[in-house]
Design a protein around this motif. Structure first.
Motif, PDB file in Angstrom:
ATOM      1  N   LYS A 104     -10.043   5.110  11.906  1.00 18.41           N
ATOM      2  CA  LYS A 104     -11.031   5.191  10.837  1.00 18.41           C
ATOM      3  C   LYS A 104     -10.651   6.276   9.832  1.00 18.41           C
ATOM      4  CE  LYS A 104     -14.913   4.240   8.769  1.00 18.41           C
ATOM      5  NZ  LYS A 104     -15.109   2.954   8.062  1.00 18.41           N
ATOM      6  N   ALA A 105     -10.177   7.406  10.317  1.00 18.86           N
ATOM      7  CA  ALA A 105      -9.789   8.508   9.430  1.00 18.86           C
ATOM      8  C   ALA A 105      -8.654   8.086   8.500  1.00 18.86           C
ATOM      9  CB  ALA A 105      -9.363   9.718  10.257  1.00 18.86           C
ATOM     10  N   ILE A 106      -7.674   7.377   9.032  1.00 19.39           N
ATOM     11  CA  ILE A 106      -6.557   6.899   8.213  1.00 19.39           C
ATOM     12  C   ILE A 106      -7.059   5.933   7.149  1.00 19.39           C
ATOM     13  CG2 ILE A 106      -4.387   5.600   8.222  1.00 19.39           C
ATOM     14  CD1 ILE A 106      -3.952   6.690  11.089  1.00 19.39           C
ATOM     15  N   GLU A 107      -7.953   5.045   7.542  1.00 22.96           N
ATOM     16  CA  GLU A 107      -8.508   4.085   6.582  1.00 22.96           C
ATOM     17  C   GLU A 107      -9.247   4.800   5.452  1.00 22.96           C
ATOM     18  OE1 GLU A 107     -10.863   1.646   9.117  1.00 22.96           O
ATOM     19  OE2 GLU A 107      -9.178   0.388   9.761  1.00 22.96           O
ATOM     20  N   ILE A 108      -9.942   5.880   5.783  1.00 29.61           N
ATOM     21  CA  ILE A 108     -10.718   6.626   4.776  1.00 29.61           C
ATOM     22  C   ILE A 108      -9.798   7.329   3.782  1.00 29.61           C
ATOM     23  CG2 ILE A 108     -12.253   8.612   4.434  1.00 29.61           C
ATOM     24  CD1 ILE A 108     -13.533   7.807   7.180  1.00 29.61           C
ATOM     25  N   VAL A 109      -8.803   8.058   4.278  1.00 34.14           N
ATOM     26  CA  VAL A 109      -7.955   8.829   3.362  1.00 34.14           C
ATOM     27  C   VAL A 109      -6.986   7.953   2.584  1.00 34.14           C
ATOM     28  CG1 VAL A 109      -8.130  10.903   4.782  1.00 34.14           C
ATOM     29  CG2 VAL A 109      -6.189   9.351   5.113  1.00 34.14           C
ATOM     30  N   CYS A 110      -6.775   6.718   3.053  1.00 32.33           N
ATOM     31  CA  CYS A 110      -5.826   5.825   2.382  1.00 32.33           C
ATOM     32  C   CYS A 110      -6.499   4.733   1.550  1.00 32.33           C
ATOM     33  CB  CYS A 110      -4.921   5.142   3.418  1.00 32.33           C
ATOM     34  SG  CYS A 110      -3.813   6.248   4.308  1.00 32.33           S
ATOM     35  N   ARG A 111      -7.802   4.611   1.593  1.00 34.52           N
ATOM     36  CA  ARG A 111      -8.441   3.485   0.942  1.00 34.52           C
ATOM     37  C   ARG A 111      -8.552   3.665  -0.569  1.00 34.52           C
ATOM     38  NH1 ARG A 111     -14.314   4.393   3.793  1.00 34.52           N
ATOM     39  NH2 ARG A 111     -15.030   6.233   2.623  1.00 34.52           N
ATOM     40  N   SER A 188       0.309   8.007   1.469  1.00 36.09           N
ATOM     41  CA  SER A 188      -0.597   7.007   0.914  1.00 36.09           C
ATOM     42  C   SER A 188      -0.590   7.060  -0.607  1.00 36.09           C
ATOM     43  CB  SER A 188      -2.022   7.211   1.442  1.00 36.09           C
ATOM     44  OG  SER A 188      -2.579   8.433   0.980  1.00 36.09           O
ATOM     45  N   LEU A 189      -0.524   8.270  -1.185  1.00 39.27           N
ATOM     46  CA  LEU A 189      -0.436   8.400  -2.639  1.00 39.27           C
ATOM     47  C   LEU A 189       0.853   7.768  -3.148  1.00 39.27           C
ATOM     48  CD1 LEU A 189      -1.581  12.123  -3.164  1.00 39.27           C
ATOM     49  CD2 LEU A 189      -2.984  10.051  -3.227  1.00 39.27           C
ATOM     50  N   HIS A 190       1.926   7.997  -2.435  1.00 41.65           N
ATOM     51  CA  HIS A 190       3.228   7.458  -2.851  1.00 41.65           C
ATOM     52  C   HIS A 190       3.221   5.934  -2.809  1.00 41.65           C
ATOM     53  CE1 HIS A 190       7.462   7.414  -3.663  1.00 41.65           C
ATOM     54  NE2 HIS A 190       7.748   6.797  -2.531  1.00 41.65           N
ATOM     55  N   GLN A 191       2.617   5.365  -1.773  1.00 43.29           N
ATOM     56  CA  GLN A 191       2.581   3.905  -1.678  1.00 43.29           C
ATOM     57  C   GLN A 191       1.730   3.288  -2.789  1.00 43.29           C
ATOM     58  OE1 GLN A 191       4.421   1.854   0.220  1.00 43.29           O
ATOM     59  NE2 GLN A 191       5.462   3.710   0.925  1.00 43.29           N
ATOM     60  N   TYR A 192       0.640   3.951  -3.151  1.00 48.36           N
ATOM     61  CA  TYR A 192      -0.158   3.463  -4.282  1.00 48.36           C
ATOM     62  C   TYR A 192       0.644   3.537  -5.577  1.00 48.36           C
ATOM     63  CZ  TYR A 192      -4.672   2.783  -2.004  1.00 48.36           C
ATOM     64  OH  TYR A 192      -5.704   2.312  -1.208  1.00 48.36           O
ATOM     65  N   PHE A 193       1.437   4.610  -5.730  1.00 49.06           N
ATOM     66  CA  PHE A 193       2.280   4.740  -6.920  1.00 49.06           C
ATOM     67  C   PHE A 193       3.314   3.620  -6.961  1.00 49.06           C
ATOM     68  CE2 PHE A 193       5.822   6.242  -9.432  1.00 49.06           C
ATOM     69  CZ  PHE A 193       5.208   6.816 -10.534  1.00 49.06           C
ATOM     70  N   LYS A 207      -2.618  -8.227  -0.512  1.00 43.02           N
ATOM     71  CA  LYS A 207      -3.208  -8.429   0.814  1.00 43.02           C
ATOM     72  C   LYS A 207      -2.795  -7.361   1.815  1.00 43.02           C
ATOM     73  CE  LYS A 207      -3.750 -13.451   0.377  1.00 43.02           C
ATOM     74  NZ  LYS A 207      -3.449 -14.780   0.977  1.00 43.02           N
ATOM     75  N   VAL A 208      -1.921  -6.466   1.417  1.00 40.31           N
ATOM     76  CA  VAL A 208      -1.476  -5.391   2.303  1.00 40.31           C
ATOM     77  C   VAL A 208      -1.818  -4.055   1.668  1.00 40.31           C
ATOM     78  CG1 VAL A 208       0.477  -4.318   3.479  1.00 40.31           C
ATOM     79  CG2 VAL A 208       0.412  -6.810   3.192  1.00 40.31           C
ATOM     80  N   LYS A 209      -2.667  -3.300   2.326  1.00 48.56           N
ATOM     81  CA  LYS A 209      -3.105  -2.010   1.800  1.00 48.56           C
ATOM     82  C   LYS A 209      -2.259  -0.887   2.403  1.00 48.56           C
ATOM     83  CE  LYS A 209      -7.281  -2.502   3.397  1.00 48.56           C
ATOM     84  NZ  LYS A 209      -7.147  -3.808   4.068  1.00 48.56           N
ATOM     85  N   PRO A 210      -2.140   0.252   1.703  1.00 47.94           N
ATOM     86  CA  PRO A 210      -1.454   1.394   2.297  1.00 47.94           C
ATOM     87  C   PRO A 210      -2.025   1.791   3.655  1.00 47.94           C
ATOM     88  CG  PRO A 210      -1.715   1.770  -0.043  1.00 47.94           C
ATOM     89  CD  PRO A 210      -2.474   0.494   0.279  1.00 47.94           C
ATOM     90  N   SER A 211      -3.330   1.652   3.822  1.00 47.92           N
ATOM     91  CA  SER A 211      -3.934   1.984   5.118  1.00 47.92           C
ATOM     92  C   SER A 211      -3.421   1.080   6.228  1.00 47.92           C
ATOM     93  CB  SER A 211      -5.457   1.896   5.034  1.00 47.92           C
ATOM     94  OG  SER A 211      -5.874   0.598   4.654  1.00 47.92           O
ATOM     95  N   ASP A 212      -3.123  -0.188   5.907  1.00 50.20           N
ATOM     96  CA  ASP A 212      -2.574  -1.103   6.915  1.00 50.20           C
ATOM     97  C   ASP A 212      -1.251  -0.562   7.454  1.00 50.20           C
ATOM     98  OD1 ASP A 212      -4.686  -2.905   6.506  1.00 50.20           O
ATOM     99  OD2 ASP A 212      -3.594  -3.957   4.916  1.00 50.20           O
ATOM    100  N   PHE A 213      -0.407  -0.105   6.536  1.00 46.95           N
ATOM    101  CA  PHE A 213       0.892   0.437   6.929  1.00 46.95           C
ATOM    102  C   PHE A 213       0.736   1.706   7.759  1.00 46.95           C
ATOM    103  CE2 PHE A 213       4.149   3.660   5.735  1.00 46.95           C
ATOM    104  CZ  PHE A 213       5.162   3.193   6.564  1.00 46.95           C
ATOM    105  N   PHE A 214      -0.106   2.628   7.302  1.00 44.43           N
ATOM    106  CA  PHE A 214      -0.190   3.910   7.999  1.00 44.43           C
ATOM    107  C   PHE A 214      -0.932   3.818   9.328  1.00 44.43           C
ATOM    108  CE2 PHE A 214       0.959   5.449   3.762  1.00 44.43           C
ATOM    109  CZ  PHE A 214       2.013   6.275   4.120  1.00 44.43           C
TER     110      PHE A 214
END
Length: 224
Positions: A104-111, A188-193, A207-214
């Motif tokens: 859950k924490a990863i999903e929050i900081v990466c969403r 997560s910031l880098h993946q969004y960039f 369909k693939v979010k940075p949170s999915d990867f992390f």
């Protein structure tokens, strides 16, 4: 829960600003329009003179709140991470299972950021774009060590520590919890960039979010 809520607030280290922008309507306008202007023209082209023109005030009035545009960026970055920490603590507080809490924490900081109506003068969606594109400029400076000693990055570091603790709780034998925690936050910031600018070298698509990867990276790394 009520005690938790009473101790949580969005706070920025006092040394970053000359006068707290939250203390006046002008200060809030400075924050509101600096976010919009930086997003529009970029931090390098941003000046207090341009901001003053945008808000219909003198350039000198901005200096009454921040001594430089670098300090303003530090303020925006600190506010953003404080907002993220608020969500992180609030939404993981009642989760007892270590794996579920970490996930859950990863999903929050990466969403992807969404508008928070609690702060009417701050567009969190636009601010998150600034953090993705400009955040590194707040610490890639010659003054970073002194600013670190002065506590300018305490909120960001506190989030890393929170995630590190969750990693250690989920897998006590893992040797590199700080490395993994900071990789999740900064990565997560880098993946969004990459998703926005170099889409051909990231798997993060519609369909693939940075949170999915992390989440995948962390669970498989910890073998939990």
């Amino acid at each position: 829960m009520q005690n938790l809520l009473s101790n949580l607030k969005i706070a920025v280290p006092e040394k970053i600003y000359v006068k707290d922008p939250e203390s006046s309507s002008l200060g809030k306008r400075i924050i509101e329009h600096s976010i919009l202007l930086i997003d529009e023209i970029g931090f390098d082209a941003f000046t207090f003179k341009k901001l003053g023109e945008r808000i219909g005030s003198n350039e000198s009035s901005v200096y009454r709140y921040f001594e430089s545009k670098h300090k303003l960026l530090l303020y925006l970055s600190s506010w953003y991470w404080s907002w993220i920490e608020y969500q992180l603590v609030l939404e993981t507080y009642s989760i007892s299972n270590a794996k579920e809490k970490l996930t859950k924490a990863i999903e929050i900081v990466c969403r992807t950021a969404e508008i928070d109506t609690s702060f009417g003068h701050i567009n969190e969606v636009v601010l998150s774009k600034i953090i993705i594109n400009e955040n590194s400029k707040s610490f890639l400076t010659k003054e970073v060590d002194q600013e670190n000693k002065d506590g300018y990055f305490v909120i960001y570091k506190r989030i890393v520590k929170r995630i590190k603790d969750m990693i250690s709780n989920a897998q006590p034998n893992y040797e590199f919890p700080f490395c993994l925690a900071s990789t999740i936050l900064e990565g997560s910031l880098h993946q969004y960039f990459l998703k926005d600018h170099f889409a051909s070298i990231t798997d993060c698509k519609l369909k693939v979010k940075p949170s999915d990867f992390f989440v995948n990276l962390t669970i498989n790394t910890l073998n939990i």
